[in-house]
Motif scaffolding. Sequence first.
Motif, PDB file in Angstrom:
ATOM      1  N   GLU A  92     -25.589 103.121  52.559  1.00 44.86           N
ATOM      2  CA  GLU A  92     -25.059 103.033  51.200  1.00 44.86           C
ATOM      3  C   GLU A  92     -23.927 102.007  51.158  1.00 44.86           C
ATOM      4  O   GLU A  92     -23.032 102.026  52.005  1.00 44.86           O
ATOM      5  CB  GLU A  92     -24.542 104.400  50.770  1.00 44.86           C
ATOM      6  N   LYS A 145     -20.584 100.816  49.800  1.00 48.15           N
ATOM      7  CA  LYS A 145     -19.428 101.475  49.199  1.00 48.15           C
ATOM      8  C   LYS A 145     -18.274 100.499  49.119  1.00 48.15           C
ATOM      9  O   LYS A 145     -18.106  99.645  49.979  1.00 48.15           O
ATOM     10  CB  LYS A 145     -18.996 102.675  50.048  1.00 48.15           C
ATOM     11  N   LEU A 173     -21.174  98.639  54.212  1.00 40.76           N
ATOM     12  CA  LEU A 173     -22.482  99.289  54.213  1.00 40.76           C
ATOM     13  C   LEU A 173     -22.376 100.389  55.254  1.00 40.76           C
ATOM     14  O   LEU A 173     -22.214 100.121  56.442  1.00 40.76           O
ATOM     15  CB  LEU A 173     -23.585  98.295  54.570  1.00 40.76           C
ATOM     16  N   GLU A 195     -25.734 106.765  57.512  1.00 41.94           N
ATOM     17  CA  GLU A 195     -25.660 108.213  57.275  1.00 41.94           C
ATOM     18  C   GLU A 195     -24.655 108.903  58.190  1.00 41.94           C
ATOM     19  O   GLU A 195     -24.058 109.908  57.815  1.00 41.94           O
ATOM     20  CB  GLU A 195     -27.045 108.836  57.447  1.00 41.94           C
ATOM     21  N   THR A 198     -28.802  94.032  50.920  1.00 40.17           N
ATOM     22  CA  THR A 198     -27.452  94.367  50.483  1.00 40.17           C
ATOM     23  C   THR A 198     -26.837  93.245  49.657  1.00 40.17           C
ATOM     24  O   THR A 198     -26.155  93.505  48.659  1.00 40.17           O
ATOM     25  CB  THR A 198     -26.561  94.720  51.692  1.00 40.17           C
ATOM     26  N   ASP A 228     -28.330  93.600  46.293  1.00 38.04           N
ATOM     27  CA  ASP A 228     -27.711  94.734  45.610  1.00 38.04           C
ATOM     28  C   ASP A 228     -26.343  94.346  45.054  1.00 38.04           C
ATOM     29  O   ASP A 228     -26.020  94.633  43.896  1.00 38.04           O
ATOM     30  CB  ASP A 228     -27.592  95.913  46.579  1.00 38.04           C
TER      31      ASP A 228
END
Length: 175
Positions: free
Chosen positions: A3, A5, A62, A65, A102, A105
């Motif tokens: 993800e 952030k 990035l 998890e 990324t 994105d």
Amino acid sequence: MPELKRLHARHAPAVLAFELANRAYFAASVSDRGDAFFACFTDRFAALLAEQEAGVCAFHVLVDEDGSVLGRFNLLDIEDGTAQLGYRVAQHVTGRGVATATVRDLCRRAPDAYGLRTLRAAVAHQNVASRKVLTKAGFIAAGPAGPADLGGKQGTWYRRDLTLRAGERAGDGHR
């Protein structure tokens, strides 16, 4: 699923671990940050957060998890709808499309999140992987980048117009 952030103070230990683990790998294609970067990491990280708070830059990580940092994606010198893009990804995830996905994105987010219309990125000639990432993410070559832009290396500036719709390229006449 990793993800993207916005950089936060809680990311400091993971960012330091990322930079240390990948230092030699990064130094092969971009200028090394130097020992001072690591010796003064806490102060430098606080300065980044202050720049971000002031709206001069927007820093992103990035995060995998497990909380580890897989990459850093930064928007620098935000002014008049334009910013410079800088990024680096961990060696163990290169070649898997992580950087390209990324960057795409971040290009989608940047107009609404930061009011950006244009992104620029300077890449050294020998950094073939970054040139491919930028091209796949819709950037086009925009002129030479000199040693002052790239820590002593020669390269190329790339540019992406963020106002173009998906699939369009600058100069193709579609708006």
